[in-house]
Design an enzyme around this catalytic site. Structure first.
Site, PDB file in Angstrom:
ATOM      1  N   ALA A  88       0.867  -1.178   0.000  1.00  0.00           N
ATOM      2  CA  ALA A  88       0.000   0.000   0.000  1.00  0.00           C
ATOM      3  C   ALA A  88       0.905   1.230   0.000  1.00  0.00           C
ATOM      4  CB  ALA A  88      -0.862  -0.008   1.257  1.00  0.00           C
ATOM      5  N   GLU A  95       3.994  -5.847   6.995  1.00  0.00           N
ATOM      6  CA  GLU A  95       3.164  -4.830   7.661  1.00  0.00           C
ATOM      7  C   GLU A  95       3.481  -4.708   9.156  1.00  0.00           C
ATOM      8  OE1 GLU A  95       0.686  -6.077   4.069  1.00  0.00           O
ATOM      9  OE2 GLU A  95       2.162  -6.972   5.414  1.00  0.00           O
ATOM     10  N   GLU A 136      -0.571  -9.388  -1.454  1.00  0.00           N
ATOM     11  CA  GLU A 136      -2.009  -9.681  -1.287  1.00  0.00           C
ATOM     12  C   GLU A 136      -2.726  -9.597  -2.636  1.00  0.00           C
ATOM     13  OE1 GLU A 136      -3.300  -8.276   3.094  1.00  0.00           O
ATOM     14  OE2 GLU A 136      -2.243  -6.725   1.941  1.00  0.00           O
ATOM     15  N   GLY A 148       0.467  -5.219   0.533  1.00  0.00           N
ATOM     16  CA  GLY A 148      -0.688  -5.207  -0.379  1.00  0.00           C
ATOM     17  C   GLY A 148      -0.335  -5.713  -1.757  1.00  0.00           C
TER      18      GLY A 148
HETATM   19  N1  T1G Z   1       4.719   3.342   0.066  1.00  0.00           N
HETATM   20  C1  T1G Z   1       5.253   4.545  -0.258  1.00  0.00           C
HETATM   21  N2  T1G Z   1       6.582   4.752  -0.540  1.00  0.00           N
HETATM   22  C2  T1G Z   1       7.367   3.681  -0.497  1.00  0.00           C
HETATM   23  C3  T1G Z   1       6.885   2.385  -0.152  1.00  0.00           C
HETATM   24  C4  T1G Z   1       5.491   2.238   0.120  1.00  0.00           C
HETATM   25  N3  T1G Z   1       4.953   1.051   0.429  1.00  0.00           N
HETATM   26  N4  T1G Z   1       7.942   1.528  -0.172  1.00  0.00           N
HETATM   27  C5  T1G Z   1       9.023   2.259  -0.523  1.00  0.00           C
HETATM   28  N5  T1G Z   1       8.694   3.541  -0.714  1.00  0.00           N
HETATM   29  C6  T1G Z   1       9.590   4.632  -1.142  1.00  0.00           C
HETATM   30  C7  T1G Z   1      10.676   4.952  -0.114  1.00  0.00           C
HETATM   31  O1  T1G Z   1      10.216   5.856   0.846  1.00  0.00           O
HETATM   32  C8  T1G Z   1      11.755   5.563  -1.000  1.00  0.00           C
HETATM   33  O2  T1G Z   1      11.379   6.875  -1.282  1.00  0.00           O
HETATM   34  C9  T1G Z   1      11.642   4.750  -2.284  1.00  0.00           C
HETATM   35  O3  T1G Z   1      10.319   4.173  -2.268  1.00  0.00           O
HETATM   36  C10 T1G Z   1      12.638   3.643  -2.365  1.00  0.00           C
HETATM   37  O4  T1G Z   1      12.580   2.879  -1.183  1.00  0.00           O
HETATM   38  C11 T1G Z   1      -3.100  -3.351   3.154  1.00  0.00           C
HETATM   39  C12 T1G Z   1      -1.425  -1.709   4.565  1.00  0.00           C
HETATM   40  C13 T1G Z   1      10.389  -1.976  -1.352  1.00  0.00           C
HETATM   41  C14 T1G Z   1      12.119  -3.287  -0.208  1.00  0.00           C
HETATM   42  O5  T1G Z   1       6.241  -2.312   4.117  1.00  0.00           O
HETATM   43  O6  T1G Z   1      10.548  -2.400   2.367  1.00  0.00           O
HETATM   44  O7  T1G Z   1       0.718  -2.944   2.223  1.00  0.00           O
HETATM   45  O8  T1G Z   1      13.245   8.010  -0.165  1.00  0.00           O
HETATM   46  O9  T1G Z   1      14.869   3.474  -0.314  1.00  0.00           O
HETATM   47  O10 T1G Z   1      16.118  -0.101  -0.290  1.00  0.00           O
HETATM   48  O11 T1G Z   1      -1.719  -5.002   3.828  1.00  0.00           O
HETATM   49  O12 T1G Z   1      11.271   0.257   0.328  1.00  0.00           O
HETATM   50  O13 T1G Z   1      13.335   7.586  -2.619  1.00  0.00           O
HETATM   51  O14 T1G Z   1      11.683   9.243  -1.683  1.00  0.00           O
HETATM   52  O15 T1G Z   1      13.507   1.611   0.736  1.00  0.00           O
HETATM   53  O16 T1G Z   1      15.415  -0.625  -2.667  1.00  0.00           O
HETATM   54  C15 T1G Z   1       3.802  -2.895   3.119  1.00  0.00           C
HETATM   55  C16 T1G Z   1       8.101  -1.043   2.386  1.00  0.00           C
HETATM   56  C17 T1G Z   1       3.062  -1.603   3.187  1.00  0.00           C
HETATM   57  C18 T1G Z   1       7.372  -2.277   2.033  1.00  0.00           C
HETATM   58  C19 T1G Z   1      12.723  -1.217  -1.516  1.00  0.00           C
HETATM   59  N6  T1G Z   1       5.014  -2.716   2.335  1.00  0.00           N
HETATM   60  N7  T1G Z   1       9.222  -0.793   1.473  1.00  0.00           N
HETATM   61  O17 T1G Z   1      13.854  -1.014  -0.753  1.00  0.00           O
HETATM   62  O18 T1G Z   1      14.501   1.348  -1.559  1.00  0.00           O
HETATM   63  S1  T1G Z   1       1.655  -1.749   4.254  1.00  0.00           S
HETATM   64  C20 T1G Z   1       6.163  -2.427   2.931  1.00  0.00           C
HETATM   65  C21 T1G Z   1      10.375  -1.491   1.580  1.00  0.00           C
HETATM   66  C22 T1G Z   1       0.498  -2.611   3.327  1.00  0.00           C
HETATM   67  C23 T1G Z   1      -1.682  -3.786   3.217  1.00  0.00           C
HETATM   68  C24 T1G Z   1      -0.791  -2.923   4.049  1.00  0.00           C
HETATM   69  C25 T1G Z   1      11.494  -1.057   0.679  1.00  0.00           C
HETATM   70  C26 T1G Z   1      11.635  -1.906  -0.610  1.00  0.00           C
HETATM   71  P1  T1G Z   1      12.469   7.981  -1.450  1.00  0.00           P
HETATM   72  P2  T1G Z   1      13.924   2.349  -0.473  1.00  0.00           P
HETATM   73  P3  T1G Z   1      15.082  -0.125  -1.331  1.00  0.00           P
END
Ligand code: T1G
Length: 697
Positions: A63, A125, A105, A102
């Site tokens: 998400a 999450e 999912e 998500g």
């Molecule tokens: N939403 C918004 N921005 C995101 C993002 C996300 N989910 N994931 C990464 N970014 C941005 C981050 O801030 C950075 O921005 C750029 O992307 C690169 O990230 C209903 C509610 C994917 C493994 O928890 O673990 O889904 O600093 O520097 O090292 O169940 O990012 O460049 O402006 O980390 O290559 C669940 C979170 C959400 C994954 C990549 N998903 N992201 O790592 O690059 S909750 C997560 C990561 C959800 C549902 C629920 C990592 C990555 P900027 P980065 P990276």
């Protein structure tokens, strides 16, 4: 047609493509685009099978975290995924990079999943204080069973494509690199074989197998220890358990209820702040993205002690050769021996293979001469804290190292500018402050001197990322950011015990707040002699240093864990701190000597004095520009000093409490206790007068 989700057809395959950099997060535009493209695919009579694929470096990584806390715009993710699952045409998800949260999912809502062998999948999450809220807790167990689903969802750890195949999470893995081609080929196979839609919601064999199992009880018990103080991991178990006790639709409802409880928990705010703070901290204010970065393909380290050895491992772990210089062969052999032992322990625990042990040891070379530094790109000095010795070392490095080599000090307190003054190239001198154990602790506090060049700053931040550390750039002052604030907390903790509290009472307040260890247990780990030696050096230098009951401990050889007795006593083979009446007596005698009548001290006073003194100091650090942003301070404390990430860091935590409350108490302590540490920070007063927060800075 949506900008970020497009539909086109390739033969009998309707292709839905998401293109929303940087990580195809499921923001509102992507969700509505997915629905529109699906509808197009449904209507397209020539499309027999639909393929969901993403452009850029990864499949959907979850998400859009930036939308959290904002009003939810329809369509919601669960409804998008239900529409994909209810499609009467088979939908194939083609996964590359990381299918997370998500994103996974959504893929589980599709009927078939193919992944590149380099891909990873996960439901992280819980690391954001949440749980999978779009069917992950109901669909994943239907594929992977209870235990694996619980492992993945309560840890948030990713699994590789091959393991995902073995678990039934994906149906095929391909060694190719072009995800679109791999996806199309697989979708054509589904079409040619006339495979039916296969809805994960309808799969029950894994549910039957684990229904009534005590795996949920086991996980809750395990989390009591592993997830102390955390909220969402326990809700994760409740949600997955619902998949085994309720029909699908009711399980989804239960998941949503639990998800909303997590969304409303303050821990979600703290963990989301930590997520973005870690990433923002890597972008140094005033340093443009195109600042040149120097190559670092070889490293030199001075000192094979605990810090030097740990630092060397970080570089060998990522394939960078390291030369460690010591004064004596004996010290060198001892240091290299400890490195090998650490690696072999990791191999015993199955974290690395024996071959990796040998590969990494082969990258670490011992030496007794600085001459072996003449070609290295970066040298890190890691000898004990003495300015004269450090200046002598940097003078030698200046003479032997090649032009352009970066000269760094691992000092945890001393003046980087003074160290740099021992060279003719202060622009190449910088602080790189690692935390013990250096091969484990995530934080790298990079310290800019007044003459450190932008190129050197950019390079050490890039080095932090390369050796998998969380890098923060801070300014030069005594103790930099972390130790400067820790010193204030330590001072208040000592005063509180002098005035009547017990060390274990102070430590319990800090561990209840979420720190892994209290102030005095930490002193025992670091060694009571470390602080004693510094106080004695200052006394010998003629400085007026307050008497301390800790001196009595040192003089009685109660040096902490290493002598099995310090503030606490320790039993053989255990690091558990045990209160010792002998220490209570030493403290009581000390109070008598100092003419102090002990008083009752509340836990609240302990919390306020230990934490608000840090926050006030943090505000002064921001005032002086030693830290550029409050989030830099939060990242230092979360990754270097064990401040609980679910509280977002000390400055974020302060904003939650309200700066007005903090300032009021700081001013009261200034009146009651006095001392420079309680002189209210001008910045704190300004923010309160303007109704602003540290987060606004
Ligand atoms: N939403 C918004 N921005 C995101 C993002 C996300 N989910 N994931 C990464 N970014 C941005 C981050 O801030 C950075 O921005 C750029 O992307 C690169 O990230 C209903 C509610 C994917 C493994 O928890 O673990 O889904 O600093 O520097 O090292 O169940 O990012 O460049 O402006 O980390 O290559 C669940 C979170 C959400 C994954 C990549 N998903 N992201 O790592 O690059 S909750 C997560 C990561 C959800 C549902 C629920 C990592 C990555 P900027 P980065 P990276």
């Amino acid at each position: 047609m949506s900008e970020v989700v497009t539909y086109n057809r390739e033969g009998a395959i309707g292709v839905i493509t998401v293109n929303y950099p940087p990580v195809n997060a499921l923001g509102h535009a992507v969700r509505s685009g997915l629905v529109a493209a699906l509808e197009q695919g449904q209507k397209d009579a020539d499309a027999k099978v639909l393929l969901l694929v993403c452009e850029g470096r990864t499949f959907i990584a979850g998400a859009d975290i930036r939308e959290f806390g904002k009003p939810m715009q329809e369509p919601s993710l669960p409804s998008v995924i239900n529409q994909y699952e209810n499609s009467d045409k088979p939908v194939v998800a083609a996964i590359h990079g990381t299918a997370l949260g998500g994103g996974l999912e959504t893929a589980l809502g599709c009927h078939y999943r193919v992944a590149l062998s380099s891909a990873k999948v996960g439901l992280p999450e819980v690391k954001l204080g949440l749980l999978p809220g779009a069917g992950g807790t109901q669909r994943l167990p239907r594929l992977a069973g209870a235990r694996k689903a619980l492992e993945m969802i309560t840890s948030g750890e990713f699994v590789g494509a091959k393991e995902a195949l073995a678990l039934g999470i994906v149906d095929a893995v391909d060694d190719g690199s072009d995800i679109r081609a791999v996806g199309l080929a697989y979708a054509r196979k589904v079409a040619e074989e006339g495979r039916p839609v296969r809805r994960v919601r309808d799969l029950t064999d894994k549910l039957e197998a684990d229904r009534g199992s005590d795996v949920f009880v086991q996980f809750r018990a395990g989390l009591e220890k592993k997830a102390r103080g955390l909220f969402s991991p326990f809700k994760c178990v409740d949600a997955v358990e619902a998949a085994f006790s309720l029909p699908f639709e009711e399980g989804m409802k239960r998941e949503r209820e639990l998800f909303m409880e997590c969304m409303e928990s303050p821990q979600r705010g703290g963990l989301v702040h930590s997520f973005f703070a870690e990433r923002e901290a890597s972008k140094v204010k005033g340093l443009s993205k195109d600042t040149p970065v120097r190559d670092v393909n070889s490293v030199g380290i001075i000192g094979a002690g605990t810090m030097g050895g740990g630092i060397a491992m970080n570089f060998a772990n990522v394939g960078i050769p390291v030369t460690i210089v010591e004064v004596k062969q004996e010290a060198l052999d001892k240091g290299l021996g400890i490195i090998r032992k650490n690696y072999e322990n990791s191999a015993k625990k199955g974290r690395i293979s024996q071959q990796q042990v040998e590969e990494r040891m082969a990258l670490i070379t011992g030496s007794l001469t600085y001459d072996d530094f003449r070609d290295v790109d970066l040298v890190i000095e890691a000898v004990f804290e003495n300015m004269a010795i450090k200046k002598e070392i940097f003078g030698k490095l200046d003479a032997v190292c090649k032009p352009g080599a970066i000269l760094a000090s691992n000092t945890s307190t001393l003046d980087i500018d003074e160290i740099a003054s021992a060279t003719k190239r202060p622009e190449d001198v910088v602080g790189m402050h690692f935390f013990s154990p250096a091969n484990v602790m995530k934080l790298l506090e990079n310290v800019r001197g007044s003459k450190t060049s932008d190129e050197v700053k950019a390079t050490v931040m890039a080095v932090a990322k390369r050796i998998k550390k969380v890098g923060v750039m801070v300014g030069n002052c005594h103790g930099f950011v972390g130790n400067r604030m820790l010193h204030k907390r330590g001072g208040e903790a000592m005063s509180l015990v002098n005035e009547g509290a017990t060390p274990q009472q102070v430590d319990k307040v800090l561990t209840d707040l979420g720190y892994p260890m209290g102030q005095f247990a930490m002193s025992d780990l670091a060694g009571i002699d470390v602080g004693y030696r510094i106080r004695e050096e200052r006394r010998n230098a003629g400085e007026a240093v307050e008497p301390s009951w800790m001196d009595k401990l040192a003089e009685q050889n109660r040096l902490g864990q290493k002598t099995m007795a310090g503030v606490y006593r320790y039993e053989e083979g255990s690091r558990a701190p045990i209160p010792d009446p002998e220490v209570d007596q030493i403290i009581a005698d000390f109070r008598k000597e100092q003419g102090i009548t002990p008083r009752e001290i509340t836990d609240q006073e302990i919390l306020e004095r230990c934490m608000y003194v840090m926050i006030n100091e943090g505000a002064k650090i921001l005032e002086e520009g030693i830290a550029d942003r409050a989030l830099d301070i939060d990242v230092v404390w979360i990754y270097g000093y064990g401040f609980p990430a679910y509280r977002g860091g000390p400055m974020f935590w302060a904003d939650q409490i309200g700066l007005e409350n903090i300032l009021g108490t700081v001013e009261q302590f200034y009146d009651d206790l006095g001392g420079e540490q309680w002189k209210p920070s001008a910045l704190l007063q300004k923010l309160v007068s303007e109704g602003r927060t540290f987060g606004d800075l």
